[in-house]
Design an enzyme around this catalytic site. Structure first.
Site, PDB file in Angstrom:
ATOM      1  N   GLU A 155       0.834  -1.212   0.000  1.00  0.00           N
ATOM      2  CA  GLU A 155       0.000   0.000   0.000  1.00  0.00           C
ATOM      3  C   GLU A 155       0.871   1.265   0.000  1.00  0.00           C
ATOM      4  O   GLU A 155       0.592   2.228  -0.714  1.00  0.00           O
ATOM      5  CB  GLU A 155      -0.963  -0.003   1.197  1.00  0.00           C
ATOM      6  CG  GLU A 155      -1.916   1.165   1.140  1.00  0.00           C
ATOM      7  CD  GLU A 155      -3.259   0.932   1.814  1.00  0.00           C
ATOM      8  OE1 GLU A 155      -3.591  -0.228   2.128  1.00  0.00           O
ATOM      9  OE2 GLU A 155      -3.970   1.928   2.016  1.00  0.00           O
ATOM     10  N   ASP A 167      -4.368  -1.586  10.108  1.00  0.00           N
ATOM     11  CA  ASP A 167      -5.439  -2.264   9.368  1.00  0.00           C
ATOM     12  C   ASP A 167      -5.012  -3.649   8.891  1.00  0.00           C
ATOM     13  O   ASP A 167      -5.764  -4.619   8.993  1.00  0.00           O
ATOM     14  CB  ASP A 167      -5.865  -1.410   8.171  1.00  0.00           C
ATOM     15  CG  ASP A 167      -6.294  -0.015   8.596  1.00  0.00           C
ATOM     16  OD1 ASP A 167      -6.533   0.181   9.801  1.00  0.00           O
ATOM     17  OD2 ASP A 167      -6.384   0.869   7.733  1.00  0.00           O
TER      18      ASP A 167
HETATM   19  C1  GLA Z   1      -6.153   4.446   8.208  1.00  0.00           C
HETATM   20  C2  GLA Z   1      -4.745   3.868   8.085  1.00  0.00           C
HETATM   21  C3  GLA Z   1      -4.290   3.272   9.415  1.00  0.00           C
HETATM   22  C4  GLA Z   1      -4.483   4.248  10.570  1.00  0.00           C
HETATM   23  C5  GLA Z   1      -5.892   4.849  10.543  1.00  0.00           C
HETATM   24  C6  GLA Z   1      -6.066   5.930  11.568  1.00  0.00           C
HETATM   25  O1  GLA Z   1      -7.082   3.428   8.423  1.00  0.00           O
HETATM   26  O2  GLA Z   1      -4.701   2.862   7.096  1.00  0.00           O
HETATM   27  O3  GLA Z   1      -2.948   2.871   9.320  1.00  0.00           O
HETATM   28  O4  GLA Z   1      -3.511   5.240  10.569  1.00  0.00           O
HETATM   29  O5  GLA Z   1      -6.218   5.392   9.269  1.00  0.00           O
HETATM   30  O6  GLA Z   1      -5.979   5.414  12.846  1.00  0.00           O
END
Ligand code: GLA
Length: 379
Positions: A155, A167
């Site tokens: 990503e 995530d």
């Molecule tokens: C997105 C990003 C995560 C994190 C969240 C905020 O989902 O992919 O890595 O930083 O925002 O907590």
């Protein structure tokens, strides 16, 4: 009976898949915008999954299809896979093949059930379902943590989104019935039991329907403020900071850097307090921490938006124990921790608040903490 995904695969590619796997989206109970500051986060996997069917080819060709794209496939050459090759959504699977160093041809069919742009990590679900499937198919023997890091690399470096590690970690490591405390400094994890049903509670997910794209720049800007604060304070990450130290060094930072750092320091503390509150089944306290998190994200981190604030305010007015935006922000979803018996009432209250402000009708989901990535079948 043939699995519907295998059927779609064979209709598109004219053969049966070698293997099928799936990976879920997530919500984050608390610990927002601190994964990239080496903080603690407390997400759980939701029961919305992206599933993938995959089959080896021996001609160096990669064909990728998705039910979201009318099952048409796009064709690529595995020898050309490097950042810059491929466009749009195909960059996610290509990025994972690149990060895993795959040099053989494949047919890949993707069926995504995690709504995209809803702040529920559809991108991570896509990356992780493919990473998990490939790891199984080629017997790579990578650990789930490695797969999370490689999916994040895809990503960051292939798709070009500077996301943190939360995530991908939860999509791969989630366990049914548990939230996962992730220490983002070393990816060590602790399972935190989250039995909402026993407490007659429900976690309502409110998708505002407002577009959210991390690539839009707001996310990268927040990260950059944290990094410049770290550089000016001569520390290695905001994890090292306390409120006391931050107050004392206030003069070294711009106002923006100060408030961003304040969010990070207070949010890291809230996550640990939330784990403690959960261990005591003190859901009132959990709700308060969730509310404080939203206020900090809205006022110090400025990643909320009118629709998210409206969802939160309406849910609280309807009696929620706590409510806040989740994910990257600027749209996407909010969560509300509510009495299960108040689900319909809360939904109606949020719908009414949205319509009175002329906002598009929101969508609602509920989910218990669910299982992370898993194999569906192998031939
Ligand atoms: C997105 C990003 C995560 C994190 C969240 C905020 O989902 O992919 O890595 O930083 O925002 O907590």
């Amino acid at each position: 009976m043939t699995h519907p995904l295998a059927e779609k695969f064979s209709t598109t590619f004219g053969a049966q898949p070698d293997l099928m796997a799936q990976a879920p989206g997530r919500v984050n109970l608390i610990g927002e915008h601190i994964d990239y500051s080496q903080g603690f986060v407390l997400p759980f996997a939701i029961d919305l999954y992206t599933s993938v069917a995959i089959r080896k080819r021996n001609d160096g060709i990669v064909r990728i299809a998705s039910s979201q794209r009318n099952q048409n496939f796009e064709t690529f050459k595995v020898s050309e896979i490097k950042p810059g090759y491929g466009t749009g959504w195909a960059k996610y699977p290509l990025g994972v093949l690149w990060a895993l160093g795959i040099s053989e041809g494949l047919d890949i069919f993707i069926d995504g059930k995690v709504p995209s742009g809803a702040g529920l990590s559809s991108s991570a679900a896509l990356e992780c379902s493919i990473a998990f499937a490939i790891n199984e198919l080629f017997h790579l023997g990578r650990s789930l943590k490695d797969l999370a890091l490689l999916s994040q690399k895809a990503e960051n470096d292939y798709v070009g989104v500077p996301c943190g590690i939360m995530d991908q970690s939860i999509s791969l490591l989630g366990k049914s019935g548990f939230a996962l405390l992730i220490d983002c400094s070393d990816l060590s994890t602790t399972l935190v039991p989250l039995d909402l049903t026993r407490a007659d509670l429900q976690l309502l997910i409110i998708d505002t329907g407002v577009h959210h794209a991390l690539v839009d720049g707001g996310y990268a800007e927040r990260r950059a403020s944290c990094e410049s604060a770290v550089a000016k304070l001569g520390i290695t990450s905001l994890r090292e900071l306390t409120m006391d130290k931050l107050e004392k060094s206030r003069g070294l930072l711009t106002e923006t850097e100060f408030v961003r750092a304040r969010h990070a320091v207070t949010e890291m503390k809230r996550v640990l307090e939330c784990v403690e509150a959960l261990s005591n089944s003190d859901f009132e306290k959990v709700g308060q921490l969730i509310n404080q998190s939203h206020t900090s994200l809205r006022d110090d981190y400025t990643v909320s938006c009118p629709e998210l604030d409206t969802a939160v305010e309406a849910a609280l007015a309807a009696g929620a124990l706590g409510s806040r935006m989740v994910g990257g922000g600027f749209g996407g979803s909010a969560i509300a921790l509510i009495q299960a018996s108040k689900t319909t009432e809360t939904i109606k209250a949020v719908e009414k608040a949205f319509s009175s402000k002329g906002f598009k009708a929101p969508r609602f989901f509920t989910s218990l903490p669910s299982q992370g990535a898993e194999l569906l079948s192998r031939r």
